[in-house]
Design an enzyme around this catalytic site. Structure first.
Site, short mmCIF file in Angstrom:
data_model
loop_
_atom_site.label_atom_id
_atom_site.label_comp_id
_atom_site.label_asym_id
_atom_site.label_seq_id
_atom_site.Cartn_x
_atom_site.Cartn_y
_atom_site.Cartn_z
N LYS A 1 -4.91 -1.63 3.93
CA LYS A 1 -5.37 -2.86 3.28
C LYS A 1 -5.43 -2.77 1.76
O LYS A 1 -5.27 -3.78 1.07
CB LYS A 1 -6.76 -3.23 3.82
CG LYS A 1 -6.74 -3.74 5.26
CD LYS A 1 -6.23 -5.16 5.31
CE LYS A 1 -6.47 -5.80 6.68
NZ LYS A 1 -5.97 -7.20 6.68
N SER B 1 -2.31 2.15 11.20
CA SER B 1 -2.75 1.29 10.10
C SER B 1 -4.10 1.66 9.50
O SER B 1 -4.40 1.25 8.38
CB SER B 1 -2.77 -0.17 10.56
OG SER B 1 -3.58 -0.31 11.71
#
Lengths: 339, 339
Positions: free
Chosen positions: A58, A309
């Site tokens: 992110k 991720s």
């Protein structure tokens, strides 16, 4: 560049994001496992965004977005609404650039993510995501605080930042045949999918989402965004009532298929990643690996990039999930590494 | 090259080992953590040999040794005696080179290490390390099986292989001021220490061992190898009755100091590495980080390389240790990340 004129998501935009992130974001490792390769008869490149700043991919998007809006946010500060990883990313970005920051997080966000976000200096408020849609809660929060909202996924600059992860994989090898990435709001797969297809037009892009949600799979099949009720499941980073309005159009273009994974398959993948690859991975971060290990995608003979991720799961919650995983194994859910 | 004419351990020998390992061993990631840097006021480069083949640095030495003795071992096959990581390293080396392989492991070796060694195709036997010294058990085993013993640490080629890890750190940054590495038999610190001091003569080399053993610290202070009784402690990769006869001479030359860590400090470091750095690290692999986090070494203002030597700990054993760690925290053992 202002928020009123969003750029187009292209390989050039992703490359420009990569230039902006140089020396700011980590160039995360891509790791290999002969055990994994043998199990799926493929060459698997595991891109470990768990080692990114803030513990997930992110930061790439958040920093890219905020850096492009510096004139505006320097006065006002930034805010966001997020289940945790984007919150941390915005908080780190704000601290780095010396900006005020407040974050709205769901009341059921993991304690480790709440604590980490506060530790980066952000002010944290909480809301009930099962009673109010995220977008609505976020808009009200931005209005009330007067801070500039940093979108979690629904913007070309966020996706372009996320897409820089795939450029780093490509830099280490020839083009990949298949990209596997988890889908939450769709920012990660929009950016990575755009980059992969620009670098290798014949590549296949597969998204992975939680079977308990399947909102992107259903939306893509319907040709329009469908809405679902949220039901709690393991992958807290993949919990949305509908795909992003902007990411949906990109996903229609770059995502070839979406496959689904169960909580049991995610837990088994987390165990595999820990035992065999020494990686700490959170549930949504393990979704793409889970699809691979559970045989949801046939990748035999291919060069496959898989995005891990994020790794934001505390020791204690990890322990709880692995205890449940052991019970699942007793119930007959196969453990990939015991096949 | 035969086992009767061991080469001298030099930077050239380590560079030659690195050339032999190219494309065979992994170039493992060096990771950074701003939290860790802030906590010790230093620039810390964490070299993650947990991602090496077989899950520890041991493959570097085992392959280097066996490849240098191919003529001999092609006929006879190889064997070794090890608590686990060296066993796996020899087993992988043998499978890679198509050699017969048998391994003698202590009866209390972790189940994950026994299973992994077998999974690489080695025949495994077990012995009681608290009733018979490892060297004696190993010699009898080699005699009985007729296989060539691959030393676990006490040979220049083993140390040269291990030392290649530091060349990879050096390749990523300018010279380090301090090297922190765990000490078991002494092969790792002999190789890495030799490389670091050759590259930067003013660098400090600090070894870390379990407080329950302290055999290398005591031997170096006494100027000769002392013998101790084995007492069980957490770091199963660091359990010896006396330093290696050859490594001891090297350690006298390259090790500036040895510091000690307790089991509680190791568990706290394992939690920190998991929570904050997303790394799966076994107890002996975490020893050097434990020394840093527990403030056993003052590294303020320095560039520090820390070797995470291995990550071979299964999910279940990890969970048990973290439950104990939580109890230790209640007893008042400080958690580094809560300081």
């Amino acid at each position: 560049m202002t928020s009123s004129t969003p750029p187009e998501l292209t390989l050039d935009l992703i490359r420009s994001a990569a230039a902006g992130l140089a020396g700011v974001a980590h160039h995360t490792p891509t790791v290999r496992s002969r055990t994994l390769d043998a199990q799926v008869s493929a060459e698997v490149l595991v891109k470990c965004e768990s080692f990114q700043r803030g513990g997930s991919f992110k930061f790439r998007g958040a920093y890219t977005y905020v850096a492009a809006h510096l004139d505006e946010v320097r006065q006002r500060g930034v805010c966001t609404v997020s289940s945790g990883n984007h919150a941390q990313a915005v908080a780190i970005t704000a601290r780095n650039l010396g900006l005020r920051c407040a974050v709205l997080m769901p009341h059921d966000a993991p304690a480790a993510k709440l604590e980490a976000t506060r530790s980066y200096g952000a002010q944290v408020e909480q809301y009930d995501r099962f009673s109010m849609p995220q977008a609505q809660a976020g808009a009200a929060f931005a209005e009330r605080t007067g801070l500039t909202m940093v979108p979690a996924y629904n913007h070309p600059l966020i996706a372009a930042g996320a897409g820089t992860a795939v450029l780093e994989v490509a830099g280490q090898s020839s083009a990949v045949d298949v990209l596997l990435a988890p889908i939450g709001g769709g920012g990660l797969i929009s950016g990575c999918g755009t980059a992969v297809k620009a670098l290798s037009p014949t590549a296949t892009v597969i998204g992975v989402e939680a079977a308990a949600s399947a909102v992107t799979q259903r939306s893509l099949r319907a040709g329009q965004r469908v809405e679902i009720e949220l039901t709690p499941h393991l992958a807290d980073g993949q919990m949305l009532t509908t795909p992003g309005s902007w990411t949906f159009g990109i996903m229609q273009r770059v995502v070839d298929d979406v496959v689904l994974v169960t909580d049991d398959e995610i837990r088994a993948a987390m165990r595999f990643l820990f035992d065999r690859m020494k990686l700490v991975v959170e549930p949504s971060g393990a979704a793409a690996c889970a699809a691979l290990l559970a045989g949801k995608v046939d990748v035999a003979g291919q060069r496959v990039a898989v995005i891990v991720s994020g790794g934001n799961i505390g020791v204690d919650r990890f322990g709880d999930l692995m205890t449940e995983e052991a019970s699942a194994a007793v119930r007959g859910v196969p453990r990939p590494h015991l096949r």
